[in-house]
Design an enzyme around this catalytic site. Structure first.
Site, short mmCIF file in Angstrom:
data_model
loop_
_atom_site.label_atom_id
_atom_site.label_comp_id
_atom_site.label_asym_id
_atom_site.label_seq_id
_atom_site.Cartn_x
_atom_site.Cartn_y
_atom_site.Cartn_z
N ARG A 133 0.83 -1.23 0.00
CA ARG A 133 0.00 0.00 0.00
C ARG A 133 0.86 1.27 0.00
O ARG A 133 0.49 2.29 0.58
CB ARG A 133 -0.94 0.05 1.21
CG ARG A 133 -1.95 -1.07 1.29
CD ARG A 133 -2.97 -1.01 0.18
NE ARG A 133 -4.13 -1.82 0.46
CZ ARG A 133 -4.24 -3.12 0.21
NH1 ARG A 133 -3.23 -3.77 -0.35
NH2 ARG A 133 -5.36 -3.77 0.48
N SER B 277 -10.87 -0.96 3.31
CA SER B 277 -10.03 -1.18 4.50
C SER B 277 -9.64 0.18 5.06
O SER B 277 -9.02 0.98 4.35
CB SER B 277 -8.74 -1.90 4.13
OG SER B 277 -9.01 -3.18 3.66
N GLU C 232 -5.13 3.38 6.28
CA GLU C 232 -4.80 3.30 4.85
C GLU C 232 -5.49 4.47 4.13
O GLU C 232 -4.98 5.00 3.15
CB GLU C 232 -5.31 1.97 4.28
CG GLU C 232 -5.03 1.84 2.81
CD GLU C 232 -5.68 0.62 2.15
OE1 GLU C 232 -6.11 -0.30 2.86
OE2 GLU C 232 -5.74 0.60 0.92
#
Ligand code: EPU
Length: 361
Positions: free
Chosen positions: A184, A260, A356
């Site tokens: 990520r 998420s 995130e």
């Protein structure tokens, strides 16, 4: 997808010849531009259709105006109104850069919906994006966030990222190696580069041979239970992943969310072994011989947060990694819940979990 839908996805003309239909809105509600359903406002929002239009916007804007470039808005949390210029790309289209018997390299406009790209590539017999089916958002964000699911990441196929410098208007191509991809993570998320470059196109190198990747997230077990393993096709794998995601993840059209909310923390092996002794059955994924990834959703779940709410912000009742807007939440409401969850995970497991989702404001 029928031929008419495909033509909509793949304009045949290069973007510089597209009709100029730039959209500009002052004091624009961002409700339709973020999947969290936060009702913030931008001083000005512009949607552009070509690299030339983007350069024109940069050349004519007031130099002091802050600029925020958004994609599908599926990874953003607005903490208040945005007192500046919000840009959104509507550059779409797919062109073939090169191909041989085994591979094809394609160049895709940053404004294309990610899952439309996955569907299209499978229809063409081009593989390696199937595990990333139904990830929300657009192509540009795939290169910034290095989106990932089921053991695959965008970086596995990205060869080049084409950008425009938002301060100078100059075009710059980043080779994949320059993008510093990690879990990520990319160069575009570092302090030095964040917000500086707008992604206009992304190049992906795809295989013409289907190699199923089933090692992650119980995929092979689920396929075996359904009797699909022995006759697996790319379409069946895609459909299975779509079904899993639809079961676990809330639909932003029904309940605002940013997928998420937290990243899965990576800890050193000694820390993992100490925790595993204390919490038998703790799920984990080996990253390398020294590091282990622990699912944040599992830890949040263990802390009893699944389905719990603070005011209008809640932890999703089927996947604790996802925070949801129960209706009318502000960005601050979501942050209050985020901090409570982070603190509890820290107290219980001694691990810091980090969002995130990108906070704006
Ligand atoms: N788990 C729980 N309770 C929960 C959630 C998860 O016990 O409420 C456990 C699961 O049983 C499983 C483990 O935690 O043993 C991992 O859960 P899952 O396989 O659902 O995946 P994840 O680690 O929570 C990551 C990605 C997802 C991606 C899935 C599948 C991140 C931050 N998230 O989630 O990506 O779809 O793996 O590969 O890495 C996204 O980025 O928006 C996203 C949804």
């Amino acid at each position: 997808m029928d031929a008419r839908q495909l033509r909509r996805l793949i304009p045949t003309h290069p973007d510089r010849h597209q009709a100029k239909t730039m959209i500009k809105k002052n004091n624009c509600s961002l409700l339709a531009y973020n999947t969290f359903g936060i009702d913030a406002e931008a001083k000005c929002l512009v949607e552009y259709d070509s690299v030339d239009e983007l350069k024109e916007i940069i050349a004519t804007k007031c130099p002091d105006t802050p600029v925020l470039h958004i994609g599908g808005g599926s990874n953003l949390l607005f903490l208040g109104n945005y007192d500046g210029l919000v840009l959104h790309s509507r550059i779409t289209g797919i062109s073939i850069v090169s191909q041989d018997v085994d591979h094809v390299t394609i160049r895709v406009g940053a404004g294309m919906v990610w899952d439309d790209l996955v569907a299209y590539t499978l229809q063409q017999g081009w593989y390696d994006l199937e595990n990333l089916s139904l990830i929300p958002g657009e192509v540009g964000a795939s290169a910034v966030q290095n989106i990932g699911a089921y053991g695959a990441e965008a970086k596995d196929t990205i060869t080049e990222v084409h950008t425009v410098d938002l301060t100078t208007g100059e075009e710059r191509t980043f080779e994949a190696a320059e993008c510093c991809y990690g879990y990520r993570h990319s160069i575009f998320k570092t302090d030095a580069y964040r917000g500086r470059y707008a992604v206009t196109h992304v190049c992906y190198r795809l295989s013409k041979h289907f190699t199923p990747r089933l090692h992650y997230g119980g995929l092979s077990r689920i396929l075996a239970e359904q009797g699909l393993l022995d006759t697996l096709t790319p379409q069946t794998l895609r459909q299975t992943i779509i079904d899993i995601r639809n079961t676990k993840l809330p639909d932003p059209k029904v309940q605002g969310n940013g997928g998420s909310f937290f990243m899965n923390p990576v800890v050193d092996r000694a820390k993992y072994e100490a925790l595993a002794a204390q919490f038998p059955g703790m799920p984990h994924y080996d990253v390398d011989p020294q590091h282990v990834k622990i699912p944040a959703g599992w830890m949040i779940d263990q802390c009893g947060w699944k389905g719990k709410a603070i005011g209008p912000a809640a932890v999703h009742d089927k996947q604790a990694l996802v925070l949801v807007n129960r209706g009318g939440a502000t960005g601050q409401d979501i942050v209050t819940l985020c901090h409570a969850v982070q603190q509890d995970v820290k107290n219980t497991f001694g691990i810091d979990i980090h969002p995130e989702v990108n906070f704006i404001g």
